[in-house]
Every structure is written in structure tokens, then in C-alpha cells.
Design an enzyme around this catalytic site. Structure first.
Site, PDB file in Angstrom:
ATOM      1  CB  CYS A  42      -1.055  -0.192   1.419  1.00 51.35           C
ATOM      2  SG  CYS A  42      -2.113   1.500   1.454  1.00 51.35           S
ATOM      3  CG  ASP A  44      -0.771   4.253   5.210  1.00 51.05           C
ATOM      4  OD1 ASP A  44       0.306   4.391   6.096  1.00 51.05           O
ATOM      5  OD2 ASP A  44      -1.726   3.964   5.832  1.00 51.05           O
ATOM      6  NE  ARG A  46      -1.145   5.958   8.827  1.00 50.56           N
ATOM      7  CZ  ARG A  46      -2.326   5.083   8.477  1.00 50.56           C
ATOM      8  NH1 ARG A  46      -2.467   5.363  10.170  1.00 50.56           N
ATOM      9  NH2 ARG A  46      -3.455   4.601   8.019  1.00 50.56           N
ATOM     10  CG  HIS A  98      -1.584  -0.711   5.797  1.00 50.97           C
ATOM     11  ND1 HIS A  98      -2.454  -0.056   6.317  1.00 50.97           N
ATOM     12  CD2 HIS A  98      -1.750  -0.597   4.545  1.00 50.97           C
ATOM     13  CE1 HIS A  98      -2.392   1.049   6.040  1.00 50.97           C
ATOM     14  NE2 HIS A  98      -2.050   1.175   4.670  1.00 50.97           N
ATOM     15  CB  CYS A 101      -5.955  -0.887   4.083  1.00 56.73           C
ATOM     16  SG  CYS A 101      -5.541   0.518   3.155  1.00 56.73           S
TER      17      CYS A 101
HETATM   18 CO    CO Z   1      -3.748   0.880   2.892  1.00 58.40          CO
END
Ligand code: CO
Length: 210
Positions: A42, A44, A46, A98, A101
Site C-alpha cells: 500500500c 500508506d 506508515r 496493513h 488501511c
Molecule cells: Co493502505
């Protein structure tokens, strides 16, 4: 100092420290890469693949998009897949989702968010394929977490449906495909699904003339 200038400063320190630790570090990497892994994760911020797996430059070939999707019309993903499997000959493909998400969360609402709706609709399909199981979960967070796991599994399956992976399985019995989910709350990766090279998949999706 502007915030982005900090990045350039950090970069200088990183390059200097890398050479101090290993004087040949950049010399080794400048002409070739031989990563063993393709990572589909992803976007993302993080979930940085290198940091959470303790890997260095040169070790992982990476593709990231919203909610770590394998969409069979995505030329970007397919190009990364073909290059990494056929040229770099990666031994493992890792699809890493994750918990928490936002992409999966958004796909489970009825809000239109613009062009991303079209992307997220692929996740709604995962919900539809697993409707009974997912809708039976009452706790909203648990429901989303289960969808995140099921989505990872579905994307692993989607990889196995590509002629790229099927040809590689036939010719070189690789790569294995792994489905993992990373926990934002504890930093730990949970393996949830695996397709070993050569696994028989639904015959509907198996090509017999590769
Ligand atoms: Co995500």
C-alpha cells in the site's frame, strides 16, 4: 530550513554513513540490481517496505498503490511484474496489506470520493466474493481487518491468474507468492496466505498454451 530541505540534508548524511559502513556499497549497486523479492504494498506512508523488513537498497523491487491491489488492466503493475519476474527473476512476490488501511475502509462505505471510486471498486468485489463471512462480523474494526486479510488473499490469487506468473511457474518453478498483513499498532507482519510456485489454481484461469 524548509521541511523538504531536511530530506536533502538527511540524504547527505545517509550517503556518507553508508560509505563509512561499507566503502563498496554504492559501487556494488551502481551497475546492477539482483533483488530476490517483488513487493506489492500500500502507498500508506506508515508502511515503508525497507524499514519494516530490515532490507537495504538492492534487495526489494517495489510497487505500491492504494490498498496493494493487483488489477489486471493496470499497465503499471503489469510492467513491474513482468520485469521483476522475467528479467530480475525474483524468487518471491510479497503482497503486503496493513490493518487500518484507509483504502479498504473507504471501499466499505457508500461515499463517492472521486476518481478513486474506480480503483476502490475492485475492493468492493472482494467484499462481494466474501459477503457472508464479512457481513456476519458485527464489530466494525474486526470487519475491516478481515476484509484487509481477504483483500490480500485475493490479490495473491490475482497474481496467479496472470500469464506472466503462470509462464514463470511452468518454466522455472518460481516465484512463490506470499500474502502478508502489517500491523500499524505493533509493527509486526502477519503471514496470512501463500501460493507456492506451481500450485493448481481454478482451471477457469489456467492457460494451457504458455
Ligand atoms: Co493502505
Amino acid at each position: 530550513m524548509k521541511s523538504y530541505e531536511k530530506l536533502l540534508e538527511n540524504n547527505k548524511s545517509w550517503a556518507r554513513e553508508s560509505i563509512e559502513k561499507d566503502p563498496e556499497f554504492f559501487n556494488r549497486l551502481k551497475n546492477t540490481q539482483t533483488p530476490e523479492y517483488l513487493w506489492i504494498g500500500c502507498s500508506d506512508s506508515r508502511v515503508p517496505p525497507d524499514s519494516i523488513t530490515g532490507t537495504l537498497p538492492g534487495e526489494i523491487f517495489i510497487h505500491r498503490n492504494i490498498a496493494n491491489m493487483v488489477v489486471n488492466t493496470d499497465l503499471n503493475m503489469l510492467s513491474v511484474l513482468q520485469y521483476s519476474v522475467e528479467v530480475l527473476k525474483v524468487k518471491h512476490i510479497i503482497v503486503c496489506g496493513h490493518y487500518g488501511c484507509g483504502g479498504v475502509k473507504a471501499a466499505m462505505t457508500n461515499s463517492s470520493l472521486g476518481i478513486i471510486d474506480k480503483w476502490l471498486r475492485n475492493i468492493k468485489d472482494v467484499h462481494r466474493f466474501n459477503r457472508e463471512e464479512v457481513d456476519a462480523i458485527e464489530n466494525e474494526d474486526e470487519k475491516i481487518d478481515r476484509m484487509i486479510e481477504l483483500n490480500v488473499k485475493e490479490q495473491v490469487m490475482n497474481l496467479s491468474k496472470t500469464s506472466i506468473v503462470q509462464r514463470a511457474w511452468k518454466n522455472s518453478n518460481a516465484p512463490d507468492i506470499h500474502g502478508w498483513v502489517y500491523g500499524l499498532n505493533n509493527g509486526l507482519i502477519k503471514p496470512i496466505f501463500e501460493l507456492k510456485a506451481g500450485t493448481h489454481i481454478d482451471p477457469l484461469y489456467e492457460y494451457d498454451n504458455l
